[in-house]
Design an enzyme around this catalytic site. Structure first.
Site, short mmCIF file in Angstrom:
data_model
loop_
_atom_site.label_atom_id
_atom_site.label_comp_id
_atom_site.label_asym_id
_atom_site.label_seq_id
_atom_site.Cartn_x
_atom_site.Cartn_y
_atom_site.Cartn_z
N TYR A 160 8.70 -25.06 2.50
CA TYR A 160 7.65 -24.28 1.80
C TYR A 160 6.82 -25.18 0.88
CZ TYR A 160 5.72 -20.44 -1.06
OH TYR A 160 4.88 -19.57 -1.72
N LYS A 164 2.86 -26.01 1.01
CA LYS A 164 1.96 -25.66 -0.10
C LYS A 164 1.29 -26.89 -0.71
CE LYS A 164 2.44 -21.23 0.19
NZ LYS A 164 1.30 -20.38 0.56
P1 NAP Z 1 4.50 -11.01 1.06
O1 NAP Z 1 4.53 -9.85 0.15
O2 NAP Z 1 5.75 -11.39 1.81
O3 NAP Z 1 3.29 -10.81 2.10
C1 NAP Z 1 3.10 -11.76 3.10
C2 NAP Z 1 1.88 -11.36 3.89
O4 NAP Z 1 1.63 -12.40 4.86
C3 NAP Z 1 2.07 -10.07 4.66
O5 NAP Z 1 0.85 -9.38 4.68
C4 NAP Z 1 2.43 -10.55 6.06
O6 NAP Z 1 2.02 -9.66 7.10
C5 NAP Z 1 1.59 -11.80 6.15
N1 NAP Z 1 2.06 -12.73 7.16
C6 NAP Z 1 3.27 -13.33 7.23
N2 NAP Z 1 3.33 -14.11 8.33
C7 NAP Z 1 2.12 -13.98 8.96
C8 NAP Z 1 1.55 -14.53 10.13
N3 NAP Z 1 2.23 -15.41 10.90
N4 NAP Z 1 0.29 -14.17 10.47
C9 NAP Z 1 -0.40 -13.29 9.72
N5 NAP Z 1 0.08 -12.75 8.58
C10 NAP Z 1 1.33 -13.09 8.21
O7 NAP Z 1 4.09 -12.36 0.29
P2 NAP Z 1 3.26 -12.61 -1.07
O8 NAP Z 1 4.24 -12.89 -2.14
O9 NAP Z 1 2.21 -11.59 -1.24
O10 NAP Z 1 2.59 -14.02 -0.71
C11 NAP Z 1 1.24 -14.16 -0.38
C12 NAP Z 1 0.87 -15.62 -0.51
O11 NAP Z 1 1.07 -16.05 -1.86
C13 NAP Z 1 1.73 -16.55 0.35
O12 NAP Z 1 0.96 -17.60 0.86
C14 NAP Z 1 2.74 -17.07 -0.64
O13 NAP Z 1 3.28 -18.30 -0.24
C15 NAP Z 1 1.91 -17.19 -1.89
N6 NAP Z 1 2.67 -17.21 -3.12
C16 NAP Z 1 3.35 -16.11 -3.55
C17 NAP Z 1 4.07 -16.18 -4.75
C18 NAP Z 1 4.82 -15.00 -5.30
O14 NAP Z 1 5.40 -15.12 -6.38
N7 NAP Z 1 4.84 -13.87 -4.66
C19 NAP Z 1 4.07 -17.36 -5.48
C20 NAP Z 1 3.37 -18.45 -5.01
C21 NAP Z 1 2.65 -18.36 -3.84
P3 NAP Z 1 2.99 -8.47 7.66
O15 NAP Z 1 3.29 -7.58 6.49
O16 NAP Z 1 2.16 -7.78 8.68
O17 NAP Z 1 4.20 -9.12 8.22
#
Ligand code: NAP
Length: 252
Positions: A160, A164
């Site tokens: 990861y 990133k």
């Molecule tokens: P999340 O709630 O798990 O949502 C992930 C989203 O990505 C979902 O809409 C999922 O679609 C979609 N997805 C996953 N694999 C995919 C693929 N192969 N093709 C198209 N869509 C795909 O995650 P989140 O926490 O909101 O994270 C969003 C972004 O922020 C990510 O890049 C993550 O690394 C980054 N981020 C998050 C955090 C945090 O604290 N949450 C911190 C740092 C960075 P489905 O629902 O249809 O499967």
């Protein structure tokens, strides 16, 4: 405060917009007047709900299934967007996943899925939108969601964190390539936000993280949505190649 919607007339694609951070960004960009393409992977019903919410607030939207790690699927998604709206002004590369485990235990598939979804997706989506943006001669906005893990590393996240950190180098390089066309390319590096990605963490791990967050709380999804919407707007026209942490001070 003016009621003017700052993205009126724009067309945006938000990847991974069915849940979490992507959903919040899609909803806010839609609330600011843009037409929104809501990409999802498996959550069809949730994506339809996001579309309904955006339409209820007066903007256009449609949902489209595509694996962002798959080159051909992304090409089809961009074609459908251009066929429907005729232009693309904003791309938010948000879709992401984790397969956390120590390197010694990590399977090749854990590495490949994370790199394809989080990093190859940048190549797939940016390559597909860059040409239509350039041809239109109206500039553009590309916003890539990185992570503080990509800045400072995290045990159990070599795959990861590599993806990133890769996004950061990709963002700066593409910003240099597209700058003369007034297409800005920026990255957002979130800290901890309450989504499915972080709900797997134990309360103990969250408490430990909170000790290192000067603002003493997790982020709220609206906070990252507002930042992305600002970067997507004309107000951010002189910001490019930037990586903005939104982490309550965690990685300063
Ligand atoms: P999340 O709630 O798990 O949502 C992930 C989203 O990505 C979902 O809409 C999922 O679609 C979609 N997805 C996953 N694999 C995919 C693929 N192969 N093709 C198209 N869509 C795909 O995650 P989140 O926490 O909101 O994270 C969003 C972004 O922020 C990510 O890049 C993550 O690394 C980054 N981020 C998050 C955090 C945090 O604290 N949450 C911190 C740092 C960075 P489905 O629902 O249809 O499967």
């Amino acid at each position: 405060m003016s009621d003017q919607k700052i993205l009126e007339g724009k067309v945006a694609i938000v990847t991974g917009a069915s849940r979490g951070i992507g959903r919040a960004i899609a909803e806010e960009i839609g609330a600011q007047g843009a037409s929104v393409v809501v990409n999802y992977f498996s959550s069809e019903d949730a994506a339809a709900e996001v579309v309904g919410g955006i339409e209820a607030r007066g903007s256009q939207a449609f949902a489209i299934q595509a694996d962002v790690g798959n080159f051909d699927a992304v090409q089809s998604m961009i074609k459908k967007t251009l066929d429907t709206y005729g232009q693309i002004d904003i791309l938010v590369n948000n879709a992401g996943t984790t397969r956390d485990t120590l390197l010694l235990m990590m399977k090749e598939e854990d590495w490949d899925v994370v790199i394809d979804t989080n990093l190859k997706s940048m190549f797939n989506c940016c390559k597909a939108v860059a040409r239509p943006m350039i041809r239109r001669k109206q500039g553009g906005r590309i916003i890539n969601i990185s992570s503080v893990s990509g800045l400072v590393g995290q045990g159990g996240q070599t795959n990861y964190a590599a993806s990133k950190a890769g996004i950061i180098g990709f963002t700066k390089s593409l910003a240099k390539e597209l700058g003369s066309r007034q297409i800005t390319v920026n990255a957002i590096a979130p800290g901890f936000f309450p989504t499915a990605l972080t709900e797997v963490l134990s309360q103990d791990m969250v408490d430990k993280a909170l000790e290192f967050i000067p603002l003493s709380r997790l982020g709220e999804l609206e906070e990252v949505a507002h930042l992305a919407t600002f970067l997507a707007s004309d107000k951010a026209s002189y910001i490019t190649g930037e990586v903005i942490r939104i982490d309550g001070g965690l990685a300063m």
